[in-house]
Every structure is written in C-alpha cells, then in structure tokens.
Scaffold this motif. Sequence first.
Motif, PDB file in Angstrom:
ATOM      1  N   SER A 271      -3.005  -5.929   6.394  1.00  0.00           N
ATOM      2  CA  SER A 271      -1.993  -5.408   5.482  1.00  0.00           C
ATOM      3  C   SER A 271      -0.595  -5.781   5.975  1.00  0.00           C
ATOM      4  O   SER A 271       0.139  -4.922   6.469  1.00  0.00           O
ATOM      5  N   PRO A 272      -0.191  -7.050   5.878  1.00  0.00           N
ATOM      6  CA  PRO A 272       1.127  -7.471   6.368  1.00  0.00           C
ATOM      7  C   PRO A 272       2.243  -6.619   5.766  1.00  0.00           C
ATOM      8  O   PRO A 272       2.267  -6.376   4.552  1.00  0.00           O
ATOM      9  N   ILE A 273       3.156  -6.186   6.593  1.00  0.00           N
ATOM     10  CA  ILE A 273       4.123  -5.184   6.147  1.00  0.00           C
ATOM     11  C   ILE A 273       5.081  -5.723   5.086  1.00  0.00           C
ATOM     12  O   ILE A 273       5.468  -4.991   4.158  1.00  0.00           O
ATOM     13  N   ASP A 274       5.464  -6.985   5.164  1.00  0.00           N
ATOM     14  CA  ASP A 274       6.336  -7.549   4.128  1.00  0.00           C
ATOM     15  C   ASP A 274       5.612  -7.626   2.782  1.00  0.00           C
ATOM     16  O   ASP A 274       6.220  -7.446   1.723  1.00  0.00           O
ATOM     17  N   TRP A 275       4.322  -7.901   2.827  1.00  0.00           N
ATOM     18  CA  TRP A 275       3.513  -7.939   1.609  1.00  0.00           C
ATOM     19  C   TRP A 275       3.446  -6.568   0.958  1.00  0.00           C
ATOM     20  O   TRP A 275       3.552  -6.441  -0.266  1.00  0.00           O
ATOM     21  N   ILE A 276       3.288  -5.521   1.764  1.00  0.00           N
ATOM     22  CA  ILE A 276       3.268  -4.156   1.229  1.00  0.00           C
ATOM     23  C   ILE A 276       4.563  -3.877   0.463  1.00  0.00           C
ATOM     24  O   ILE A 276       4.554  -3.369  -0.663  1.00  0.00           O
ATOM     25  N   LYS A 277       5.680  -4.211   1.082  1.00  0.00           N
ATOM     26  CA  LYS A 277       6.988  -3.973   0.467  1.00  0.00           C
ATOM     27  C   LYS A 277       7.116  -4.721  -0.856  1.00  0.00           C
ATOM     28  O   LYS A 277       7.573  -4.167  -1.867  1.00  0.00           O
ATOM     29  N   LYS A 278       6.688  -5.979  -0.869  1.00  0.00           N
ATOM     30  CA  LYS A 278       6.779  -6.784  -2.088  1.00  0.00           C
ATOM     31  C   LYS A 278       5.881  -6.223  -3.194  1.00  0.00           C
ATOM     32  O   LYS A 278       6.241  -6.284  -4.378  1.00  0.00           O
ATOM     33  N   CYS A 279       4.725  -5.676  -2.818  1.00  0.00           N
ATOM     34  CA  CYS A 279       3.822  -5.097  -3.817  1.00  0.00           C
ATOM     35  C   CYS A 279       4.468  -3.899  -4.514  1.00  0.00           C
ATOM     36  O   CYS A 279       4.373  -3.751  -5.736  1.00  0.00           O
ATOM     37  N   VAL A 280       5.103  -3.047  -3.746  1.00  0.00           N
ATOM     38  CA  VAL A 280       5.778  -1.888  -4.331  1.00  0.00           C
ATOM     39  C   VAL A 280       6.916  -2.332  -5.230  1.00  0.00           C
ATOM     40  O   VAL A 280       7.057  -1.872  -6.370  1.00  0.00           O
ATOM     41  N   GLN A 281       7.728  -3.256  -4.736  1.00  0.00           N
ATOM     42  CA  GLN A 281       8.880  -3.712  -5.511  1.00  0.00           C
ATOM     43  C   GLN A 281       8.467  -4.497  -6.750  1.00  0.00           C
ATOM     44  O   GLN A 281       9.192  -4.518  -7.740  1.00  0.00           O
ATOM     45  N   ALA A 282       7.296  -5.112  -6.725  1.00  0.00           N
ATOM     46  CA  ALA A 282       6.834  -5.891  -7.880  1.00  0.00           C
ATOM     47  C   ALA A 282       6.556  -5.003  -9.085  1.00  0.00           C
ATOM     48  O   ALA A 282       6.783  -5.425 -10.228  1.00  0.00           O
ATOM     49  N   ILE A 283       6.069  -3.800  -8.855  1.00  0.00           N
ATOM     50  CA  ILE A 283       5.769  -2.927  -9.995  1.00  0.00           C
ATOM     51  C   ILE A 283       6.864  -1.898 -10.246  1.00  0.00           C
ATOM     52  O   ILE A 283       6.948  -1.326 -11.335  1.00  0.00           O
ATOM     53  N   SER A 284       7.730  -1.682  -9.242  1.00  0.00           N
ATOM     54  CA  SER A 284       8.824  -0.719  -9.410  1.00  0.00           C
ATOM     55  C   SER A 284      10.058  -1.242  -8.673  1.00  0.00           C
ATOM     56  O   SER A 284      10.333  -0.837  -7.539  1.00  0.00           O
ATOM     57  N   PRO A 285      10.808  -2.156  -9.303  1.00  0.00           N
ATOM     58  CA  PRO A 285      11.938  -2.810  -8.627  1.00  0.00           C
ATOM     59  C   PRO A 285      13.039  -1.850  -8.194  1.00  0.00           C
ATOM     60  O   PRO A 285      13.716  -2.102  -7.188  1.00  0.00           O
ATOM     61  N   GLU A 286      13.230  -0.762  -8.943  1.00  0.00           N
ATOM     62  CA  GLU A 286      14.312   0.163  -8.645  1.00  0.00           C
ATOM     63  C   GLU A 286      13.782   1.381  -7.880  1.00  0.00           C
ATOM     64  O   GLU A 286      12.703   1.893  -8.172  1.00  0.00           O
ATOM     65  N   LYS A 287      14.569   1.817  -6.903  1.00  0.00           N
ATOM     66  CA  LYS A 287      14.215   3.022  -6.147  1.00  0.00           C
ATOM     67  C   LYS A 287      14.670   4.241  -6.948  1.00  0.00           C
ATOM     68  O   LYS A 287      15.774   4.729  -6.815  1.00  0.00           O
ATOM     69  N   ASP A 288      13.787   4.711  -7.817  1.00  0.00           N
ATOM     70  CA  ASP A 288      14.113   5.854  -8.651  1.00  0.00           C
ATOM     71  C   ASP A 288      12.970   6.861  -8.590  1.00  0.00           C
ATOM     72  O   ASP A 288      12.060   6.733  -7.766  1.00  0.00           O
ATOM     73  N   SER A 289      13.014   7.847  -9.467  1.00  0.00           N
ATOM     74  CA  SER A 289      12.013   8.915  -9.426  1.00  0.00           C
ATOM     75  C   SER A 289      10.600   8.406  -9.686  1.00  0.00           C
ATOM     76  O   SER A 289       9.621   8.999  -9.237  1.00  0.00           O
ATOM     77  N   ARG A 290      10.487   7.283 -10.408  1.00  0.00           N
ATOM     78  CA  ARG A 290       9.157   6.757 -10.711  1.00  0.00           C
ATOM     79  C   ARG A 290       8.463   6.235  -9.462  1.00  0.00           C
ATOM     80  O   ARG A 290       7.229   6.262  -9.367  1.00  0.00           O
ATOM     81  N   ARG A 291       9.241   5.736  -8.497  1.00  0.00           N
ATOM     82  CA  ARG A 291       8.675   5.220  -7.255  1.00  0.00           C
ATOM     83  C   ARG A 291       7.882   6.291  -6.508  1.00  0.00           C
ATOM     84  O   ARG A 291       6.934   5.989  -5.778  1.00  0.00           O
ATOM     85  N   LYS A 292       8.288   7.541  -6.666  1.00  0.00           N
ATOM     86  CA  LYS A 292       7.613   8.622  -5.948  1.00  0.00           C
ATOM     87  C   LYS A 292       6.144   8.737  -6.339  1.00  0.00           C
ATOM     88  O   LYS A 292       5.331   9.299  -5.593  1.00  0.00           O
ATOM     89  N   LYS A 293       5.807   8.204  -7.511  1.00  0.00           N
ATOM     90  CA  LYS A 293       4.416   8.275  -7.955  1.00  0.00           C
ATOM     91  C   LYS A 293       3.524   7.234  -7.286  1.00  0.00           C
ATOM     92  O   LYS A 293       2.299   7.327  -7.367  1.00  0.00           O
ATOM     93  N   ILE A 294       4.122   6.247  -6.641  1.00  0.00           N
ATOM     94  CA  ILE A 294       3.331   5.227  -5.962  1.00  0.00           C
ATOM     95  C   ILE A 294       2.882   5.758  -4.606  1.00  0.00           C
ATOM     96  O   ILE A 294       3.700   6.234  -3.813  1.00  0.00           O
ATOM     97  N   LEU A 295       1.591   5.694  -4.350  1.00  0.00           N
ATOM     98  CA  LEU A 295       1.022   6.125  -3.076  1.00  0.00           C
ATOM     99  C   LEU A 295       0.604   4.873  -2.319  1.00  0.00           C
ATOM    100  O   LEU A 295      -0.490   4.345  -2.510  1.00  0.00           O
TER     101      LEU A 295
END
Length: 388
Positions: A271-295
């Motif tokens: 689980s390369p750490i940069d890949w994890i970050k890119k996966c989150v940002q790919a589906i939720s580019p903005e750090k907003d309330s919706r990001r909190k739903k990603i586990l």
Amino acid sequence: MNFSMTFCCVFLAVCIIFSLLTAVPMVADAAGPPKKTKSKSQTSDKKGETKVPEVKLSDLNVIDRGLVEETPKSKTIIKEHQNYCFKTEEQNFRGEILGYVTPWNSHGYDVAKLFGGKFSMVSPVWLQVKRSGDGFRVEGGHDIDKVPRLLFDGWAGRDYQYIFSNENAIQKLSRTILDFYQKYKFDGVVLEVWSQLGGQRRSDLAHVIVHICETFHKQQLKCILVIPPPIMPQGSSMFSKDDFEALEPVVDGFSLMTYDYANGGRPGPNSPIDWIKKCVQAISPEKDSRRKKILLGLNFYGYMYGTAAGAEPVVGHRYIQLLKKQKLKWLSDAGEHVFEYKENSRVHQVFYPTLKSIKMRLELAEDLGTGISIWEIGQGLDYFYDLL
C-alpha cells in the motif's frame, strides 16, 4: 461510540462457539487476501509444544516507549509486539474507525473486546444475500454484532439483471436485508457489491445501493459501501469521482480498499503511501465534509513473495516466526518496511505493516480529513492498537 460493554457480552458467546470448531477454513475475499490463521501469536519450543508469549501491559503507549522508528530491530518487535498500553479505551485518532472481524480468525474477537473503545464501528464479514426464486434471503446469521458486512454472494449476471429491470425486486431486496438486520438489532450494514460487476452497470448498481441505503436510513440505521481503489497499476478503474458524488448523499461511509497494490506477478509494497493519497484525492479532490465519509483502508496483513505460488499472505503470528534474525529495510518512497531471506535457493521478500508505516497512514488520514477502515483486526500485532 464505545462498544466495549456490548462486546463483553456478545463476544463471550462467540468465543464459546468458536472453541467448539475444529476446522479453520481458507477463504478468498474481495476485501482482502485468502487467510488461514491461528487465534494468537504463538511460538514452539524444541519439543514442538506451543507456547504463548507473556503479555506485559505498559503505562506508556508505543510512541512514548520509543518503538515507532524507521530502523526497528527484529528482536525488539518480537519482544514487544504483544505488549500494549493498559489504557485500551484511549483514542489517539480523531476520525472514524471501522474494523473488520472474520470468522476464520478468532483473535479478532479478542481485539474487538479489548480495544472496542477505539472503534467507531466493527463489522463481522460472514453474511451473504442470495436470490431465491422471486425473492431473496440472507444467510450466515450467527454470532454477529453491530454493522456486519453483507456480501452479494453467488450472484450471476441474470440475478443482477433481474433487480436492475424490476423496481419491485429492488424494494423486496432492500426490505429483506433490512428485516434481517432489524431482527438482530444491528446498527447498520456494510455493503460489498460494487466490485462484483467489475465496474460495469454502474448507474444501475448505484440505483440499487441508493434504495437500500434510503431504506436503512428510514429506520435510523447506517449504510456503508465497500469500494475499490480508483487508481490501480494496470490503469483500470472500477470507481470514480462521478460514482462517489452520485452515492455520497445517501452513503454514510466508503470503505476504500487502499491495499493489495502489488501481487505475485508484480512484487512490492502492499500500500504505497503516495498511492493512498492519490486514491483519496481522485474521488474527493477537495478537503470538505464529504471527505470524512471516506474510510481509508489499512491492511493489518502482509505478503511474502518468491514462493512457488508467487505470493502468499502473512498475518501476525507468521510474521513473528519469519522475522527472527532478519534485518528490516525502510522504503521511504512507499512508507513500508521489508526484509528478505533465502530458503531452498529462493529469495523471499516479506512486506508487513509496522508501527512506523501505520502511524504514517494515520497521520495521512488526519491530514486528508478521512477516517480509516482496517482489514482485519485479528491479523495485526496487538501493540498496533496503541496508535488508534
């Protein structure tokens, strides 16, 4: 939410039942590798008799004990891996935490009971929904609690087509699932269905998921969805930003499987750490309330490469056996440790989480504004939970 009191009652019954089981199945699962495990980390003496290492509780957590480092010694991990801080209810991670528990790894029950106060949700994983004629049935209803995962098991293309083309079937499916979950007084459901269609019929599948979640919400129950990573080495994607935005209004949490990046044909970090970050940002580019739903998914298992099969999963007790006299190497780009050894003319690489790799991912989750999901809590080392 603190589940400790509930676990003390429910898992006591579970442990009694599991003590009567004589076979441990090998199970392949969409949310993790096939696994066959012992219930505790064990070693054997010269006579072949199994010995359980002594557990020593500490006044300090692993951070204060100086155990989170890039260059840990193997002997220190072996000595300390079962020794955790006595403050088992203390929470160190600010986001939501979902922990999976499997029936083939009974140590997960021990972890859930002991560290229950650290988890927001715990999800046993042995329920399946199956089509039965014109109706549906839920199977596997034994020794379960909280937000059990529901796998759409044994579904053929015609079964999906049946519900995609029939609103009454969707209502019946949703009602069947809800009735079962209400019967056992669960707090919600973890749906695992998205990957089963390999990224096809997304809008139809989203429509079914929305209906199930809305049915659950009417009864104040949660609805969590297991989703594949949006970025993979081969370039294919089964889940996108558009899918996230379509489902986010009704889904309470997205259990993102950010692990199993490598495989037997392409060995490397799990689980390369940069890949994890890119996966989150790919589906939720903005750090907003919706990001909190990603586990954000954390693997508490690893892999050994170079075997006859190419790769095999490694869980806690096996890792400790393999680790003896090995020297860990820190891969800074991936944020993971690895060690190599030679056996029968084969060179083996072993990737498995460490305190350092887990802490980095927890810090990343907090920085991104996500929660975490752990596959699965019986496969890690007990002192990992000091970090949660």
